[in-house]
Scaffold this motif. Structure first.
Motif, PDB file in Angstrom:
ATOM      1  N   ILE A  14       4.136 -21.265  27.438  1.00  0.00           N
ATOM      2  CA  ILE A  14       4.554 -20.224  26.503  1.00  0.00           C
ATOM      3  C   ILE A  14       5.990 -20.529  26.093  1.00  0.00           C
ATOM      4  N   CYS A  15       6.201 -20.720  24.800  1.00  0.00           N
ATOM      5  CA  CYS A  15       7.520 -21.071  24.261  1.00  0.00           C
ATOM      6  C   CYS A  15       8.525 -19.960  24.572  1.00  0.00           C
ATOM      7  N   THR A  16       9.691 -20.350  25.023  1.00  0.00           N
ATOM      8  CA  THR A  16      10.733 -19.380  25.370  1.00  0.00           C
ATOM      9  C   THR A  16      11.461 -18.826  24.148  1.00  0.00           C
ATOM     10  N   PRO A  74       2.059 -19.647  22.310  1.00  0.00           N
ATOM     11  CA  PRO A  74       1.404 -20.598  23.217  1.00  0.00           C
ATOM     12  C   PRO A  74       1.496 -22.012  22.649  1.00  0.00           C
ATOM     13  N   MET A  75       1.721 -22.980  23.524  1.00  0.00           N
ATOM     14  CA  MET A  75       1.854 -24.371  23.078  1.00  0.00           C
ATOM     15  C   MET A  75       0.713 -25.210  23.634  1.00  0.00           C
ATOM     16  N   VAL A  76       0.122 -26.032  22.775  1.00  0.00           N
ATOM     17  CA  VAL A  76      -0.977 -26.903  23.197  1.00  0.00           C
ATOM     18  C   VAL A  76      -0.813 -28.332  22.678  1.00  0.00           C
ATOM     19  N   THR A  97       4.185 -25.080  17.723  1.00  0.00           N
ATOM     20  CA  THR A  97       3.863 -25.150  16.295  1.00  0.00           C
ATOM     21  C   THR A  97       4.366 -23.931  15.536  1.00  0.00           C
ATOM     22  N   CYS A  98       4.794 -22.882  16.243  1.00  0.00           N
ATOM     23  CA  CYS A  98       5.299 -21.682  15.554  1.00  0.00           C
ATOM     24  C   CYS A  98       6.644 -21.949  14.861  1.00  0.00           C
ATOM     25  N   HIS A  99       7.613 -22.499  15.607  1.00  0.00           N
ATOM     26  CA  HIS A  99       8.953 -22.676  15.042  1.00  0.00           C
ATOM     27  C   HIS A  99       9.565 -24.040  15.323  1.00  0.00           C
ATOM     28  N   GLY A 100       8.816 -24.946  15.965  1.00  0.00           N
ATOM     29  CA  GLY A 100       9.283 -26.322  16.112  1.00  0.00           C
ATOM     30  C   GLY A 100      10.045 -26.656  17.383  1.00  0.00           C
ATOM     31  N   SER A 101      10.143 -25.740  18.314  1.00  0.00           N
ATOM     32  CA  SER A 101      10.829 -26.065  19.569  1.00  0.00           C
ATOM     33  C   SER A 101      10.058 -27.161  20.306  1.00  0.00           C
ATOM     34  N   LYS A 102      10.803 -27.988  21.045  1.00  0.00           N
ATOM     35  CA  LYS A 102      10.205 -29.073  21.829  1.00  0.00           C
ATOM     36  C   LYS A 102      10.805 -29.036  23.230  1.00  0.00           C
ATOM     37  N   SER A 127      10.603 -30.870  27.383  1.00  0.00           N
ATOM     38  CA  SER A 127      10.152 -31.933  28.264  1.00  0.00           C
ATOM     39  C   SER A 127       9.206 -31.332  29.294  1.00  0.00           C
ATOM     40  N   VAL A 128       8.017 -31.937  29.459  1.00  0.00           N
ATOM     41  CA  VAL A 128       7.096 -31.465  30.495  1.00  0.00           C
ATOM     42  C   VAL A 128       7.485 -32.032  31.863  1.00  0.00           C
ATOM     43  N   LEU A 129       8.456 -32.931  31.889  1.00  0.00           N
ATOM     44  CA  LEU A 129       8.884 -33.531  33.146  1.00  0.00           C
ATOM     45  C   LEU A 129       9.857 -32.640  33.907  1.00  0.00           C
ATOM     46  N   ASP A 130      10.682 -31.868  33.154  1.00  0.00           N
ATOM     47  CA  ASP A 130      11.639 -30.972  33.816  1.00  0.00           C
ATOM     48  C   ASP A 130      11.751 -29.595  33.148  1.00  0.00           C
ATOM     49  N   GLY A 131      11.004 -29.358  32.070  1.00  0.00           N
ATOM     50  CA  GLY A 131      11.007 -28.060  31.393  1.00  0.00           C
ATOM     51  C   GLY A 131      12.163 -27.834  30.436  1.00  0.00           C
ATOM     52  N   SER A 132      13.039 -28.823  30.303  1.00  0.00           N
ATOM     53  CA  SER A 132      14.234 -28.637  29.470  1.00  0.00           C
ATOM     54  C   SER A 132      13.909 -28.615  27.978  1.00  0.00           C
ATOM     55  N   VAL A 133      14.788 -27.957  27.220  1.00  0.00           N
ATOM     56  CA  VAL A 133      14.662 -27.897  25.767  1.00  0.00           C
ATOM     57  C   VAL A 133      15.132 -29.230  25.193  1.00  0.00           C
ATOM     58  N   LYS A 134      14.300 -29.840  24.360  1.00  0.00           N
ATOM     59  CA  LYS A 134      14.661 -31.092  23.700  1.00  0.00           C
ATOM     60  C   LYS A 134      15.025 -30.868  22.237  1.00  0.00           C
ATOM     61  N   HIS A 135      14.514 -29.767  21.665  1.00  0.00           N
ATOM     62  CA  HIS A 135      14.803 -29.429  20.268  1.00  0.00           C
ATOM     63  C   HIS A 135      14.592 -27.935  20.090  1.00  0.00           C
ATOM     64  N   GLY A 136      15.581 -27.262  19.473  1.00  0.00           N
ATOM     65  CA  GLY A 136      15.507 -25.811  19.253  1.00  0.00           C
ATOM     66  C   GLY A 136      14.578 -25.448  18.125  1.00  0.00           C
ATOM     67  N   PRO A 137      14.445 -24.184  17.904  1.00  0.00           N
ATOM     68  CA  PRO A 137      15.388 -23.096  18.138  1.00  0.00           C
ATOM     69  C   PRO A 137      15.420 -22.538  19.560  1.00  0.00           C
ATOM     70  N   ALA A 138      14.484 -22.860  20.428  1.00  0.00           N
ATOM     71  CA  ALA A 138      14.525 -22.351  21.802  1.00  0.00           C
ATOM     72  C   ALA A 138      15.795 -22.839  22.487  1.00  0.00           C
ATOM     73  N   VAL A 139      16.356 -21.990  23.339  1.00  0.00           N
ATOM     74  CA  VAL A 139      17.539 -22.380  24.106  1.00  0.00           C
ATOM     75  C   VAL A 139      17.283 -22.303  25.615  1.00  0.00           C
ATOM     76  N   GLU A 140      16.244 -21.588  26.018  1.00  0.00           N
ATOM     77  CA  GLU A 140      15.894 -21.440  27.425  1.00  0.00           C
ATOM     78  C   GLU A 140      14.823 -22.458  27.805  1.00  0.00           C
TER      79      GLU A 140
END
Length: 155
Positions: free
Chosen positions: A99-101, A106-108, A118-123, A125-138
Motif C-alpha cells: 500500500i503506497c504511503t 495498492p501497488m502491483v 500507478t496512482c501518482h508515480g511513487s516508486k 525499493s522492495v529490498l529495504d522499503g525506501s522511497v526511490k521516487h516521490g511524491p511519497a516521502v515515507e
C-alpha cells in the motif's frame, strides 16, 4: 372572451425524480457490493491455497511461498495479502506492505527491485522499503515474516 388560467401539466416533482434516481443508484450499488464480497471471498481462499506450504505455520499466519519462489535481488507480490516479499541477499528475506504511503493506493507493478504506484508515480525499493521516487516521502511499512525451512510465513 373568457379568462382561463393556464395550469402546468401535473407530473412528478423534482424532489420525487431525485429520490427515485437516488434509490435506483443505491440498489445498483448494494447489488454490486454483494457480488463483489463473494468474489473477494473466493480469491482469498485461492490465494491461501496457492501460496505454497502449510496454511497455518508460524505464529498463526498463512504460508506465502517457498524460499525458492523469491528471486535474489528482487521480490514477489502477494496481492491478496497486500504484501511483497523480497530477498535482498541470499537467504535474507524481508516483507513490506504494497500500500503506497502517499495516498494508500495498492501497488502491483514490480520490476526488478522497484515496486511502482500507478496512482501518482511513487516508486519504492522492495529490498529495504525506501522511497526511490516521490511524491511519497515515507518508506513502505515493514511486515513480519518468518522463514521455517523452505517456507515463508506471514506472521
Amino acid at each position: 372572451m373568457t379568462s382561463e388560467s393556464v395550469q402546468p401539466k401535473s407530473g412528478p416533482s423534482r424532489r420525487t425524480v431525485v429520490a427515485a434516481v437516488g434509490t435506483a443508484g443505491l440498489t445498483v450499488a448494494l447489488t454490486a457490493c454483494g457480488s463483489e464480497d463473494k468474489a473477494s471471498d473466493s480469491s482469498t481462499e485461492q490465494g491461501a491455497a496457492t501460496g505454497g506450504g502449510t496454511a497455518n505455520e508460524g505464529a498463526g499466519g498463512a504460508a506465502l511461498a517457498k524460499t525458492s519462489d523469491i528471486p535474489e535481488g528482487s521480490g514477489k507480490i502477494f496481492k491478496d495479502e497486500k504484501v511483497v516479499v523480497s530477498q535482498p541477499t541470499a537467504g535474507d528475506y524481508k516483507a513490506f506492505s504494497t500500500i503506497c504511503t502517499h495516498r494508500d493506493c495498492p501497488m502491483v507493478d514490480l520490476k526488478d527491485d522497484i515496486i511502482s504506484c500507478t496512482c501518482h508515480g511513487s516508486k519504492f525499493s522492495v529490498l529495504d522499503g525506501s522511497v526511490k521516487h516521490g511524491p511519497a516521502v515515507e518508506p513502505l511499512e515493514a511486515k513480519k515474516i518468518s522463514v521455517n525451512g523452505d517456507s515463508i510465513t506471514l506472521a
